[in-house]
Design an enzyme around this catalytic site. Sequence first.
Site, PDB file in Angstrom:
ATOM      1  NE  ARG A 151       0.297   1.268   3.348  1.00  0.00           N
ATOM      2  CZ  ARG A 151       1.289   2.093   3.572  1.00  0.00           C
ATOM      3  NH1 ARG A 151       2.558   1.648   3.598  1.00  0.00           N
ATOM      4  NH2 ARG A 151       1.097   3.375   3.761  1.00  0.00           N
ATOM      5  N   GLY A 152       0.295   2.393  -0.151  1.00  0.00           N
ATOM      6  CA  GLY A 152       1.058   3.630  -0.276  1.00  0.00           C
ATOM      7  C   GLY A 152       1.104   3.969  -1.759  1.00  0.00           C
ATOM      8  CB  ALA A 153       0.077   7.013  -3.600  1.00  0.00           C
TER       9      ALA A 153
ATOM     10  CG  ASP B  45      -3.289   8.051  -1.507  1.00  0.00           C
ATOM     11  OD1 ASP B  45      -2.851   6.928  -1.746  1.00  0.00           O
ATOM     12  OD2 ASP B  45      -3.332   8.531  -0.359  1.00  0.00           O
TER      13      ASP B  45
ATOM     14  CG  ASN C 203      -2.915  11.213   2.033  1.00  0.00           C
ATOM     15  OD1 ASN C 203      -2.358  11.549   3.048  1.00  0.00           O
ATOM     16  ND2 ASN C 203      -2.510  10.140   1.361  1.00  0.00           N
ATOM     17  CE  LYS C 204      -5.123   5.373   4.202  1.00  0.00           C
ATOM     18  NZ  LYS C 204      -5.882   4.446   3.385  1.00  0.00           N
TER      19      LYS C 204
ATOM     20  NE  ARG D 197      -6.433   0.609  -2.071  1.00  0.00           N
ATOM     21  CZ  ARG D 197      -5.875   1.118  -0.971  1.00  0.00           C
ATOM     22  NH1 ARG D 197      -4.597   0.906  -0.710  1.00  0.00           N
ATOM     23  NH2 ARG D 197      -6.594   1.848  -0.144  1.00  0.00           N
TER      24      ARG D 197
ATOM     25  CD  GLN E 161      -3.248   2.335   6.635  1.00  0.00           C
ATOM     26  OE1 GLN E 161      -3.847   2.803   7.605  1.00  0.00           O
ATOM     27  NE2 GLN E 161      -3.840   2.130   5.479  1.00  0.00           N
TER      28      GLN E 161
END
Lengths: 349, 349
Positions: free
Chosen positions: A49-51, A238, A248-249, A92, A197
């Site tokens: 995960r993580g852009a 993101d 973003n998150k 995603r 996370q």
Amino acid sequence: MVLEKMRHIEWKGDSLKILDQRKLPGKIEYAYLKDLEEFHQAIVEMKVRGAPLIGVVGAFAVAALAQEIDAKSKEEFLKEIEKGAEYILSTRPTAYNLKYCVNTVLKRISECEKIEDMRKVAVEEALKLFDMEKENSRKIGEYGEKLLNDGDTVLTHCNAGELATVAYGTALAPIRIACEKKKCIYVIVTETRPAQQGARLTSWELLKAKIPVTVVADTAVGYIMSKGMVDKVIVGADRITGEGYVFNKIGKYQIAVLAKKHNIPFYVAAPTSTFDTNIEHEKVVIEERSVDEIVFVGRKRVVARGVKVYNPVFDKTPPNLIDAIITEKGTLYPPFEKSISTLFSNQKL
Amino acid sequence: MVLEKMRHIEWKGDSLKILDQRKLPGKIEYAYLKDLEEFHQAIVEMKVRGAPLIGVVGAFAVAALAQEIDAKSKEEFLKEIEKGAEYILSTRPTAYNLKYCVNTVLKRISECEKIEDMRKVAVEEALKLFDMEKENSRKIGEYGEKLLNDGDTVLTHCNAGELATVAYGTALAPIRIACEKKKCIYVIVTETRPAQQGARLTSWELLKAKIPVTVVADTAVGYIMSKGMVDKVIVGADRITGEGYVFNKIGKYQIAVLAKKHNIPFYVAAPTSTFDTNIEHEKVVIEERSVDEIVFVGRKRVVARGVKVYNPVFDKTPPNLIDAIITEKGTLYPPFEKSISTLFSNQKL
């Protein structure tokens, strides 16, 4: 760089070795991705995960698929690879880097004539993106560390660290570089529900890097800001639109509102591969994930059967809440519509 | 009132039967409190929680202790009972109701001459406080429902429902009464990390009451407000100062900031037993609880060993973020310093 040595992502010639981030911090467990389905699943299930990281993984997914396709013509090959790319892009919807990296590999492939060359350049391009993301993170760190003073306490959210990228991280890169330059930086990271996370990944990563870190619940952000415990906020992204809207998150937006309320600078760190200058912010899809991320804690049900749960996992922070966006090409300041436009016109910032 | 039938708190003559709220929603398990140590532990471990409920439990703790003390004189009896009361007050520092209820029973006891009478009035007074809190909640509901329109979506945080009180709740009382009056009210409740009272308790309680409820992560509050999904916020309180500073579950302050930002009315609901008009807001102690509430999810460690965790469990919302405070004696409006002062001068609101 402890994690770099650990190689949480490594191309093994015919497959991609990844560290399964769902198992952290309890277990160091690797997975090998070779089939398209394995790549798809790893991204959907958030093993990676993580852009920036899923961007690079997406590039390798296309590269791996290119080795597998059995086509008789360039057209047939391209049709197959584009179908596979679509499947990877469907994993995603919110982060832009995935689209950027997958399309970059596809473009390079489409420029070839021979299928053999297509296979070769696909891997070449994925490796290049890998190196580029690493280099970009380093540069983000170098630009960003200028914004940090010795003794600063920096709040971050989620994981925008080495684990979210190839190395250094985005939000954590300035902190890492500042520490390399002997500045004392203290980090506070939110737990980051639902997937935790911050608690699971960021704190583990910073502990390994010997950077002081404290975890707080997502509910404690306003309180610690009101107590003067936070000097700066740095977060990842993101997707960033041409007007400077940052996706973003989930939870990032409310942290930005709280930072503004308490006069705390709010910085976003992201490579240019995160910028999507062709989309209107209203049209970016906010991913909703399984309600089980909230309903279950481990195997234990904490929400009674029959109760509805809503689990959007990204949100949108408007440009007026952001003080600077740190990229590998320099730090952007408001008005972002102008500074982003300048950046993508390749003009001097 | 489904839960009232369930009797989550019931005096059994020589002990207090309580529903163990740590086990909800998975298990309906009761505990019987008789010894002072059992009462102390039940409050510390949050088998019972919620400011009005722990107030009443504290009153019964003193009543139960009064039956046990073997003293030869009034002075000796009072010394013992005061020592026990101090021990109960030491369980949790932030909520005021505990102090209010314990002191009310102590005062009544001290007015007696005979030890036999002291034992009798202690139970009488605890039962009176039990009835009073129930009646107060009902009245809070009646005043508060006037602030709710048919079709409203109300955001609440933590559990300020029947489980946090004797019946009806504080924040949930206006919603319950509005529903009794056939208004359609939709509730959104935050998970409320670390102890998840929103996810575990509020949603369970509202499901049983057939009031539509949706759980969101604490990180989603800003997002859902920005999407226009919240019409009003109603929350409970653990302590309210004379100037209108509201101490309550961590995360409340940031919800108030977000509500103000999005022009959403922010209401606090609490009985007058929550008001502490003799303390300056800077002097109220914010309880910090075990970091294990964040480090462990069930038995699983989610934060790496060696990482620091900070776990304050209350915060302070200043009066300028609050639109109204709903009490059993009527609804208070700003300036709160004046309306609270008027309330406690027994003048007409």
